[in-house]
Design a protein around this motif. Structure first.
Motif, PDB file in Angstrom:
ATOM      1  N   GLY A   3       0.787  -1.228   0.000  1.00 43.37           N
ATOM      2  CA  GLY A   3       0.000   0.000   0.000  1.00 43.37           C
ATOM      3  C   GLY A   3       0.816   1.273   0.000  1.00 43.37           C
ATOM      4  N   ARG A   4       2.129   1.146  -0.174  1.00 39.11           N
ATOM      5  CA  ARG A   4       2.982   2.345  -0.123  1.00 39.11           C
ATOM      6  C   ARG A   4       3.127   3.028  -1.462  1.00 39.11           C
ATOM      7  NH1 ARG A   4       8.200   0.679   0.699  1.00 39.11           N
ATOM      8  NH2 ARG A   4       7.645  -1.433   0.007  1.00 39.11           N
ATOM      9  N   PHE A   5       2.803   2.352  -2.560  1.00 43.81           N
ATOM     10  CA  PHE A   5       3.102   2.844  -3.910  1.00 43.81           C
ATOM     11  C   PHE A   5       1.814   3.004  -4.734  1.00 43.81           C
ATOM     12  CE2 PHE A   5       7.438   0.395  -3.976  1.00 43.81           C
ATOM     13  CZ  PHE A   5       7.886   1.186  -2.943  1.00 43.81           C
ATOM     14  N   PRO A   6       1.076   4.045  -4.548  1.00 48.98           N
ATOM     15  CA  PRO A   6      -0.122   4.230  -5.365  1.00 48.98           C
ATOM     16  C   PRO A   6       0.229   4.479  -6.826  1.00 48.98           C
ATOM     17  CG  PRO A   6       0.280   6.169  -4.004  1.00 48.98           C
ATOM     18  CD  PRO A   6       1.224   5.123  -3.532  1.00 48.98           C
ATOM     19  N   ILE A   7      -0.554   3.909  -7.719  1.00 50.92           N
ATOM     20  CA  ILE A   7      -0.342   4.066  -9.150  1.00 50.92           C
ATOM     21  C   ILE A   7      -1.474   4.902  -9.722  1.00 50.92           C
ATOM     22  CG2 ILE A   7      -1.599   1.939  -9.741  1.00 50.92           C
ATOM     23  CD1 ILE A   7       0.491   1.503 -11.977  1.00 50.92           C
ATOM     24  N   SER A   8      -1.149   5.704 -10.741  1.00 48.23           N
ATOM     25  CA  SER A   8      -2.162   6.503 -11.407  1.00 48.23           C
ATOM     26  C   SER A   8      -1.856   6.556 -12.889  1.00 48.23           C
ATOM     27  CB  SER A   8      -2.232   7.912 -10.816  1.00 48.23           C
ATOM     28  OG  SER A   8      -0.984   8.565 -10.914  1.00 48.23           O
ATOM     29  N   LEU A   9      -2.889   6.835 -13.676  1.00 46.89           N
ATOM     30  CA  LEU A   9      -2.753   6.859 -15.126  1.00 46.89           C
ATOM     31  C   LEU A   9      -3.408   8.109 -15.686  1.00 46.89           C
ATOM     32  CD1 LEU A   9      -2.086   5.397 -17.854  1.00 46.89           C
ATOM     33  CD2 LEU A   9      -4.374   4.377 -17.700  1.00 46.89           C
ATOM     34  N   ASP A  10      -2.672   8.840 -16.489  1.00 46.79           N
ATOM     35  CA  ASP A  10      -3.223   9.939 -17.266  1.00 46.79           C
ATOM     36  C   ASP A  10      -3.394   9.399 -18.678  1.00 46.79           C
ATOM     37  OD1 ASP A  10      -3.693  12.196 -18.866  1.00 46.79           O
ATOM     38  OD2 ASP A  10      -2.556  13.491 -17.513  1.00 46.79           O
ATOM     39  N   ASP A  11      -4.605   8.963 -18.986  1.00 45.96           N
ATOM     40  CA  ASP A  11      -4.838   8.290 -20.258  1.00 45.96           C
ATOM     41  C   ASP A  11      -4.615   9.222 -21.434  1.00 45.96           C
ATOM     42  OD1 ASP A  11      -7.567   6.345 -21.718  1.00 45.96           O
ATOM     43  OD2 ASP A  11      -5.409   6.031 -21.729  1.00 45.96           O
ATOM     44  N   ALA A  12      -4.981  10.484 -21.278  1.00 47.13           N
ATOM     45  CA  ALA A  12      -4.818  11.440 -22.371  1.00 47.13           C
ATOM     46  C   ALA A  12      -3.344  11.638 -22.712  1.00 47.13           C
ATOM     47  CB  ALA A  12      -5.458  12.774 -22.010  1.00 47.13           C
ATOM     48  N   LYS A  13      -2.511  11.641 -21.689  1.00 45.67           N
ATOM     49  CA  LYS A  13      -1.073  11.814 -21.894  1.00 45.67           C
ATOM     50  C   LYS A  13      -0.359  10.486 -22.083  1.00 45.67           C
ATOM     51  CE  LYS A  13      -0.694  16.083 -19.176  1.00 45.67           C
ATOM     52  NZ  LYS A  13      -0.041  16.730 -18.015  1.00 45.67           N
ATOM     53  N   LYS A  14      -1.114   9.376 -21.942  1.00 48.06           N
ATOM     54  CA  LYS A  14      -0.516   8.044 -22.055  1.00 48.06           C
ATOM     55  C   LYS A  14       0.680   7.912 -21.119  1.00 48.06           C
ATOM     56  CE  LYS A  14      -2.172   6.789 -26.665  1.00 48.06           C
ATOM     57  NZ  LYS A  14      -3.174   7.838 -26.867  1.00 48.06           N
ATOM     58  N   THR A  15       0.479   8.360 -19.899  1.00 47.43           N
ATOM     59  CA  THR A  15       1.542   8.360 -18.899  1.00 47.43           C
ATOM     60  C   THR A  15       1.049   7.695 -17.624  1.00 47.43           C
ATOM     61  OG1 THR A  15       2.455  10.412 -19.781  1.00 47.43           O
ATOM     62  CG2 THR A  15       3.116   9.791 -17.557  1.00 47.43           C
ATOM     63  N   VAL A  16       1.889   6.819 -17.097  1.00 50.63           N
ATOM     64  CA  VAL A  16       1.583   6.168 -15.832  1.00 50.63           C
ATOM     65  C   VAL A  16       2.585   6.629 -14.791  1.00 50.63           C
ATOM     66  CG1 VAL A  16       2.987   4.093 -16.301  1.00 50.63           C
ATOM     67  CG2 VAL A  16       1.036   3.950 -14.736  1.00 50.63           C
ATOM     68  N   TYR A  17       2.093   6.810 -13.566  1.00 57.21           N
ATOM     69  CA  TYR A  17       2.928   7.291 -12.479  1.00 57.21           C
ATOM     70  C   TYR A  17       2.922   6.263 -11.336  1.00 57.21           C
ATOM     71  CZ  TYR A  17       2.020  11.683 -14.915  1.00 57.21           C
ATOM     72  OH  TYR A  17       1.905  12.651 -15.869  1.00 57.21           O
ATOM     73  N   LEU A  18       4.056   6.162 -10.678  1.00 53.58           N
ATOM     74  CA  LEU A  18       4.142   5.342  -9.481  1.00 53.58           C
ATOM     75  C   LEU A  18       4.744   6.207  -8.379  1.00 53.58           C
ATOM     76  CD1 LEU A  18       3.698   2.383  -8.447  1.00 53.58           C
ATOM     77  CD2 LEU A  18       6.175   2.099  -8.726  1.00 53.58           C
TER      78      LEU A  18
END
Length: 123
Positions: free
Chosen positions: A65-80
């Protein structure tokens, strides 16, 4: 063809934070899912976190639970977002993308990997 470019890795102290980013570039494709895997020396590559284009996530046990992931679909970019880093988080982190190419009514899916970014956690 899709290229994945990772950034944000490096050296951090235990207890600190890092944010990894991965941009997918190419032509005429859509994202089904993107994620992060990691591989430490002598170990197999394993899932850290994955997110679909609809926002559904699943996480590997290691990150607790320490590493939330998110996605900006418009930018085709994933963040960790890597928080509360531990020495055991030291590894090469690989971006993964499950993409789809469509032409008319025909679509095909393909998986791509980035080259990896080193994350080193020191005490």
């Amino acid at each position: 063809q899709v290229q994945l470019v990772e950034s944000g890795g490096g050296l951090a102290q235990a207890g600190g934070s890092l944010r990894l980013s991965c941009v997918a570039s190419g032509s005429d494709f859509s994202i089904n899912a993107m994620g992060w895997y990691r591989q430490a020396p002598g170990q197999q590559r394993g899932l850290v976190a994955r997110i679909t284009d609809r926002g559904r996530t699943n996480y590997g046990d290691s990150q607790k639970g320490r590493f939330p992931i998110s996605l900006d679909d418009a930018k085709k970019t994933v963040y960790l977002q890597m928080n509360s880093l531990e020495l055991e988080d030291t590894a090469i982190y690989y971006c993964n993308a499950d993409v789809e190419f469509c032409s008319g009514y025909y679509c095909s899916g393909t998986e791509y990997w980035g080259q990896g970014t080193q994350v080193t956690v020191s005490s």
